[in-house]
Write an enzyme that holds these catalytic residues in place. Structure first.
Site, mmCIF file in Angstrom:
data_model
loop_
_atom_site.group_PDB
_atom_site.id
_atom_site.type_symbol
_atom_site.label_atom_id
_atom_site.label_comp_id
_atom_site.label_asym_id
_atom_site.label_seq_id
_atom_site.Cartn_x
_atom_site.Cartn_y
_atom_site.Cartn_z
ATOM 1 N N TRP A 10 0.853 -1.339 0.002
ATOM 2 C CA TRP A 10 0.042 -0.028 -0.131
ATOM 3 C C TRP A 10 1.049 1.247 0.024
ATOM 4 C CZ3 TRP A 10 -4.197 -1.501 4.186
ATOM 5 C CH2 TRP A 10 -5.090 -2.247 3.782
ATOM 6 N N LYS A 11 2.403 1.237 0.200
ATOM 7 C CA LYS A 11 2.979 2.416 0.140
ATOM 8 C C LYS A 11 2.546 3.288 1.295
ATOM 9 C CE LYS A 11 4.556 0.924 -4.315
ATOM 10 N NZ LYS A 11 5.335 1.515 -5.587
ATOM 11 N N HIS A 94 12.827 -2.693 -1.076
ATOM 12 C CA HIS A 94 12.003 -1.978 -2.276
ATOM 13 C C HIS A 94 12.989 -0.968 -2.835
ATOM 14 C CE1 HIS A 94 9.032 -0.137 -4.440
ATOM 15 N NE2 HIS A 94 8.236 -1.282 -4.342
ATOM 16 N N GLU A 164 11.093 -6.244 -9.434
ATOM 17 C CA GLU A 164 10.470 -5.119 -9.642
ATOM 18 C C GLU A 164 11.403 -4.369 -10.639
ATOM 19 O OE1 GLU A 164 7.055 -4.572 -6.631
ATOM 20 O OE2 GLU A 164 8.752 -3.441 -6.094
ATOM 21 N N GLY A 170 4.716 2.125 -10.984
ATOM 22 C CA GLY A 170 3.793 3.160 -11.221
ATOM 23 C C GLY A 170 3.811 3.806 -12.367
ATOM 24 N N SER A 210 3.612 -2.289 -12.111
ATOM 25 C CA SER A 210 2.245 -1.947 -13.160
ATOM 26 C C SER A 210 1.433 -3.288 -13.306
ATOM 27 C CB SER A 210 2.688 -1.258 -14.125
ATOM 28 O OG SER A 210 3.228 0.060 -14.047
ATOM 29 N N GLY A 231 1.350 -2.675 -6.392
ATOM 30 C CA GLY A 231 1.048 -1.427 -5.601
ATOM 31 C C GLY A 231 -0.068 -0.799 -5.906
ATOM 32 N N GLY A 232 -0.227 0.281 -6.854
ATOM 33 C CA GLY A 232 -1.483 0.886 -7.163
ATOM 34 C C GLY A 232 -2.822 0.134 -7.297
HETATM 35 P P1 13P Z 1 2.700 -0.524 -8.778
HETATM 36 O O1 13P Z 1 1.962 -1.900 -9.033
HETATM 37 O O2 13P Z 1 1.915 0.744 -8.632
HETATM 38 O O3 13P Z 1 3.616 -0.214 -10.226
HETATM 39 O O4 13P Z 1 3.864 -0.498 -7.749
HETATM 40 C C1 13P Z 1 4.644 -1.780 -7.872
HETATM 41 C C2 13P Z 1 5.514 -1.916 -6.369
HETATM 42 O O5 13P Z 1 6.279 -0.943 -6.053
HETATM 43 C C3 13P Z 1 4.980 -2.678 -5.348
HETATM 44 O O6 13P Z 1 5.990 -2.799 -4.534
#
Ligand code: 13P
Length: 248
Positions: A10-11, A94, A164, A170, A210, A231-232
């Site tokens: 969720w950052k 990360h 990643e 993102g 993504s 992430g998103g």
């Molecule tokens: P996104 O899915 O938003 O690209 O982020 C990936 C991420 O950094 C998960 O740790």
């Protein structure tokens, strides 16, 4: 057999009320899911989410931790604090921590070993920049990160690696399925040589960058992809649920 793992990072999102709504939606929406489901809320929401998930199949991760147990480290959170809350996983290394918070490979290595000592399962993130990929250095960069971050890793400990590529995080750009499969295969072979074949076969290698409902099935269907770090798309019940349900 490796059980697929779908983890939501969720950052720096989700106040407590939103976090509780999200996990409640996921708990009811994902019952019977074939994949293991993990969410990584920000530290401020970990305790209320842990309480909410007490009897749930959804597991909990932290997004970071310090490598010392306690002491004069203003602003830091230790592995003991995480296990105290019932957290089982911790995301380490990360690219955002490496880039914006100056985490070196050596610091990440200390965190990985500390997590294990505390009984936490590390989700170790590795990834190359666009420049490194365009220079043809992607495999060298990932091998170098793995070698340093996993230095001293025991041969029988639980390990999750998230590949990643930084340029795919993102940005809406995903690596091609060929690029993903090639890198995941390389990572498994590297772990095999470095820590033994048995650990390599058990290590779950997640893809992150993504991942969305419309590309999840294709990515998760690749033979060396054992899940996703999202992430998103992990911030919405419907998007995250579709990704979980796309796991093979
Ligand atoms: P996104 O899915 O938003 O690209 O982020 C990936 C991420 O950094 C998960 O740790």
């Amino acid at each position: 057999m490796r059980t697929p793992l779908i983890a939501g990072n969720w950052k720096m999102h989700m106040k407590i009320a939103d976090a509780l709504d999200l996990v409640t939606g996921l708990h009811y929406g994902l019952r019977g899911a074939k994949a293991e489901v993990v969410v990584a809320p920000p530290f401020t929401a970990l305790y209320p989410v842990a309480q909410k998930l007490e009897n749930s199949f959804i597991d909990l991760a932290a997004q970071n931790m310090h490598y010392e147990n306690k002491g004069a480290f203003t602003g830091e959170v230790s592995s003991d604090f995480l296990t105290d809350l019932g957290v089982h996983y911790v995301i380490l290394g990360h690219s955002e921590r490496r880039e914006y918070f100056a985490e070196t490979d050596e610091i990440i290595n200390k965190k990985v070993l500390k997590a294990l000592e505390a009984g936490l399962k590390p989700i170790l993130c590795v990834g190359e920049s666009l420049e490194q990929r365009e220079r043809g250095d992607a495999f060298k960069v990932i091998g170098n990160q793995l070698g340093k971050n996993l230095n001293g890793f025991p041969l029988d400990a639980p390990l999750v690696i998230a590949y990643e590529p930084i340029w795919a995080i993102g940005t809406g750009k995903t690596a091609s399925t060929q690029e993903i499969q090639d890198m995941h295969q390389f990572i498994r072979a590297f772990v095999g040589e470095f820590l033994g074949n048995s650990l390599a076969q058990e290590t779950r290698i997640l893809y992150g960058g993504s991942v969305k409902p419309d590309n999840a099935k294709e990515i998760l269907g690749l033979s060396d992809v054992d899940g996703a770090l999202v992430g998103g798309a992990s911030l919405k019940v419907s998007d995250f649920s579709q990704i979980v349900n796309a796991a093979k």
